[in-house]
Design a protein around this motif. Structure first.
Motif, PDB file in Angstrom:
ATOM      1  N   ILE A  23      10.169   3.546   4.914  1.00 25.86           N
ATOM      2  CA  ILE A  23       9.647   3.477   3.549  1.00 25.86           C
ATOM      3  C   ILE A  23      10.555   2.596   2.697  1.00 25.86           C
ATOM      4  N   ARG A  24      11.850   2.713   2.906  1.00 27.32           N
ATOM      5  CA  ARG A  24      12.796   1.884   2.148  1.00 27.32           C
ATOM      6  C   ARG A  24      12.594   0.395   2.426  1.00 27.32           C
ATOM      7  N   SER A  25      12.058   0.076   3.600  1.00 24.63           N
ATOM      8  CA  SER A  25      11.874  -1.329   3.981  1.00 24.63           C
ATOM      9  C   SER A  25      10.499  -1.873   3.587  1.00 24.63           C
ATOM     10  N   PHE A  26       9.676  -1.042   2.950  1.00 25.39           N
ATOM     11  CA  PHE A  26       8.346  -1.510   2.543  1.00 25.39           C
ATOM     12  C   PHE A  26       8.464  -2.699   1.582  1.00 25.39           C
ATOM     13  N   HIS A  27       7.529  -3.617   1.719  1.00 26.37           N
ATOM     14  CA  HIS A  27       7.437  -4.763   0.811  1.00 26.37           C
ATOM     15  C   HIS A  27       5.956  -5.062   0.573  1.00 26.37           C
ATOM     16  N   THR A  28       5.678  -5.924  -0.370  1.00 25.99           N
ATOM     17  CA  THR A  28       4.288  -6.258  -0.686  1.00 25.99           C
ATOM     18  C   THR A  28       3.673  -7.058   0.454  1.00 25.99           C
ATOM     19  N   GLN A  29       2.593  -6.530   1.032  1.00 29.28           N
ATOM     20  CA  GLN A  29       1.902  -7.226   2.115  1.00 29.28           C
ATOM     21  C   GLN A  29       0.814  -8.152   1.585  1.00 29.28           C
ATOM     22  N   SER A  30       0.088  -7.708   0.572  1.00 31.27           N
ATOM     23  CA  SER A  30      -0.987  -8.533   0.020  1.00 31.27           C
ATOM     24  C   SER A  30      -1.292  -8.094  -1.395  1.00 31.27           C
ATOM     25  N   SER A  31      -1.872  -9.010  -2.153  1.00 29.94           N
ATOM     26  CA  SER A  31      -2.266  -8.733  -3.531  1.00 29.94           C
ATOM     27  C   SER A  31      -3.652  -9.317  -3.764  1.00 29.94           C
ATOM     28  N   HIS A  32      -4.512  -8.532  -4.423  1.00 31.11           N
ATOM     29  CA  HIS A  32      -5.902  -8.953  -4.633  1.00 31.11           C
ATOM     30  C   HIS A  32      -6.258  -8.804  -6.116  1.00 31.11           C
ATOM     31  N   PRO A  33      -6.200  -9.919  -6.859  1.00 34.26           N
ATOM     32  CA  PRO A  33      -6.442  -9.837  -8.307  1.00 34.26           C
ATOM     33  C   PRO A  33      -7.892 -10.016  -8.728  1.00 34.26           C
ATOM     34  N   GLY A  34      -8.812 -10.305  -7.816  1.00 38.31           N
ATOM     35  CA  GLY A  34     -10.161 -10.682  -8.214  1.00 38.31           C
ATOM     36  C   GLY A  34     -11.220  -9.614  -8.080  1.00 38.31           C
ATOM     37  N   LEU A  35     -10.828  -8.324  -8.018  1.00 38.47           N
ATOM     38  CA  LEU A  35     -11.818  -7.275  -7.800  1.00 38.47           C
ATOM     39  C   LEU A  35     -12.660  -7.004  -9.040  1.00 38.47           C
TER      40      LEU A  35
END
Length: 510
Positions: free
Chosen positions: A210-222
């Protein structure tokens, strides 16, 4: 005795003698001549710099030119120098003015270009949203099967292609059959929890991951860019790749994490959508809004099947019972309501004279026989569903309650208000056993335990994850540019997802 240069016929400053012609020259002149021609300028014979001999003479003071031998002549020289300086200064000022005009024009062009880029970006975003809306909502071959899986009332709504509304004849009674169904489900869930015991699932992500989690993807157009902001979210429990969001643009959107595509856009609310729930096993979703309605949608056709009008004021909280057949809602009208999904009828609607404030949020206990509501008066109220009575109160916060969440272990309740503190309550002892004090002016908008009760996520000013029991902070995410309004854990915490007022849906993982 003074020597005279054979080239310039003036007294040289550095006289040298040519061994070829025996003439005297100014050193700098003869060196340039040799470099260009390689011969003696007088005889024309070959000559190199090595054949030049320096002549040592006393320093020579050059006489003044005839024009500088009198005071008027010197004044004339000074006047000429002044005029030249003034002309040069005027030329520099002209060049400076030209440079300023060119710089101003370049800045104007840059500003205009930025405005054009911003307009085009907005148009591209709007076009993408329109494209997502126009995409096929579901494959035609699976729609009948999904309709068949719906409750009878909902299936009838699909056939009519228009939402059904229960007749407003007042709340129906909670029958003995319903109470027995609730009790049996609670007994089953309690037995399953005891069978699992305190063992953590083997597939669960460990804290170090969990400490190593990072942003995998971002979706701004929903959701629409013209009315920015996603206010709520949920995942389908049986398939956490299916994400449900509710936006300030009055729409409900279903997004598939694996295909990264919008699969359904549902519109019908007349105000922003503040709460959404994805049915754990069926392709049915629920939404509520300040327009005082609760809507039941069928994802396959993106159509509204039921409209429940249980309240006379904005609906502030929504929770699905463990049976998947009943909805709990609360409102600013100080009532909570228990409604049947299939018929759209309100079975129970209760208020309490001791409330005195709007209800701000609500959630069922995992067993489904009790639930909690937050109030605008800083108190969390615990209710017995079967009796419809208030059985416990948890004071201690300051400001309206903004979020609450029951842990899957059945013992813990996490609550938050406008006081930048997350309080943990033990339901067995009915007391507060832990406070997580956040940064000054920190706003909490969402609380969520994972399915095993091992982790707690806090969403608001940023997104934080805590390890339960030790209540140790594992990770802080600052990826959103605005308030985080919803957070959920994926299956076995293999990923996390969050939504924000910045109109984006983000996924976090390894």
């Amino acid at each position: 005795m003074a020597f005279v240069c054979s080239i310039c016929h003036e007294v040289p400053e550095h006289p040298v003698l040519s061994t070829v012609s025996n003439h005297v020259f100014e050193k700098r002149l003869i060196e340039k001549f040799i470099a260009e021609n390689g011969v003696d300028p007088v005889t024309g014979e070959s000559l190199s710099e090595d054949q030049l001999v320096d002549i040592k003479v006393s320093p020579v003071v050059k006489p003044r030119p005839p024009t500088a031998t009198s005071i008027p002549a010197i004044l004339k020289l000074l006047q000429d120098e002044w005029d030249a300086c003034m002309l040069h200064s005027f030329t520099l000022r002209q060049q400076l003015q030209t440079a300023r005009q060119e710089l101003s024009h370049a800045l104007y062009q840059h500003d205009a270009a930025c405005r054009v880029i911003a307009r085009l970006t907005k148009e591209v975003t709007a076009a993408r949203e329109a494209l997502a809306t126009l995409k096929p909502q579901a494959a035609p071959g699976i729609v009948p099967a999904q309709i068949a899986a719906l409750p009878a009332g909902a299936a009838q709504g699909v056939a009519m292609h228009e939402p059904m509304e229960a007749a407003e004849t007042g709340p129906a009674a909670m029958t003995e059959d319903i109470i027995q169904q609730l009790q049996e489900k609670a007994n089953l869930l309690t037995a399953e929890r005891k069978r699992r015991g305190k063992k953590v699932p083997d597939e669960l992500m460990p804290p170090d991951d969990i400490r190593s989690f990072h942003t995998q993807s971002s979706h701004p157009g929903l959701h629409s860019a013209s009315v920015p902001g996603i206010l709520s979210m949920d995942l389908q429990a049986s398939d956490t790749s299916k994400v449900l969001t509710g936006g300030a643009d009055k729409s409900v959107v279903v997004f598939n994490k694996d295909t990264e595509q919008v699969t359904a856009v549902m519109k019908g609310h007349t105000k922003k959508v503040t709460n959404v729930i994805y049915h754990p096993t069926e392709e049915i979703v629920f939404s509520s809004s300040p327009d005082t309605t609760i809507r039941i949608w069928f994802v396959g056709t993106a159509s509204c099947q039921q409209v429940i009008r249980a309240h006379n004021a904005p609906v502030t909280g929504l929770s699905l019972h463990a049976t998947g057949d009943y909805l709990l809602s609360c409102s600013e009208d100080q009532y909570w309501a228990f409604s049947d999904i299939a018929s759209g009828r309100v079975l129970t609607k209760v208020t309490d004279d001791s409330i005195g404030h709007a209800l701000t949020c609500a959630q069922f206990h995992p067993d489904g026989l009790i639930f909690g509501t937050g109030t605008g008066g800083s108190v969390i109220k615990i209710w017995d569903l079967k009796e419809g009575t208030n059985v416990a109160n948890f004071p201690g916060h300051s400001g309206p309650i903004t979020a609450l969440s029951f842990s899957e272990n059945g013992y813990y309740l996490a609550t938050a208000a406008d006081d930048a503190v997350v309080k943990l309550w033990d339901l067995r002892k009915l007391k507060n056993f832990k406070n997580i004090t956040l940064d000054d002016r920190y706003e909490v908008k969402s609380l969520c335990f994972d399915q095993s009760g091992t982790y707690l996520a806090v969403g608001g000013t940023d997104l934080r994850v805590y390890l339960c029991k030790q209540w140790q902070e594992l990770k802080v995410f600052n990826d959103h540019t605005d308030m985080t309004t919803g957070v959920r854990f994926g299956q076995h915490t293999t990923f996390m997802s969050s939504v924000s007022m910045d109109r984006s849906l983000k996924f976090y993982g390894l």
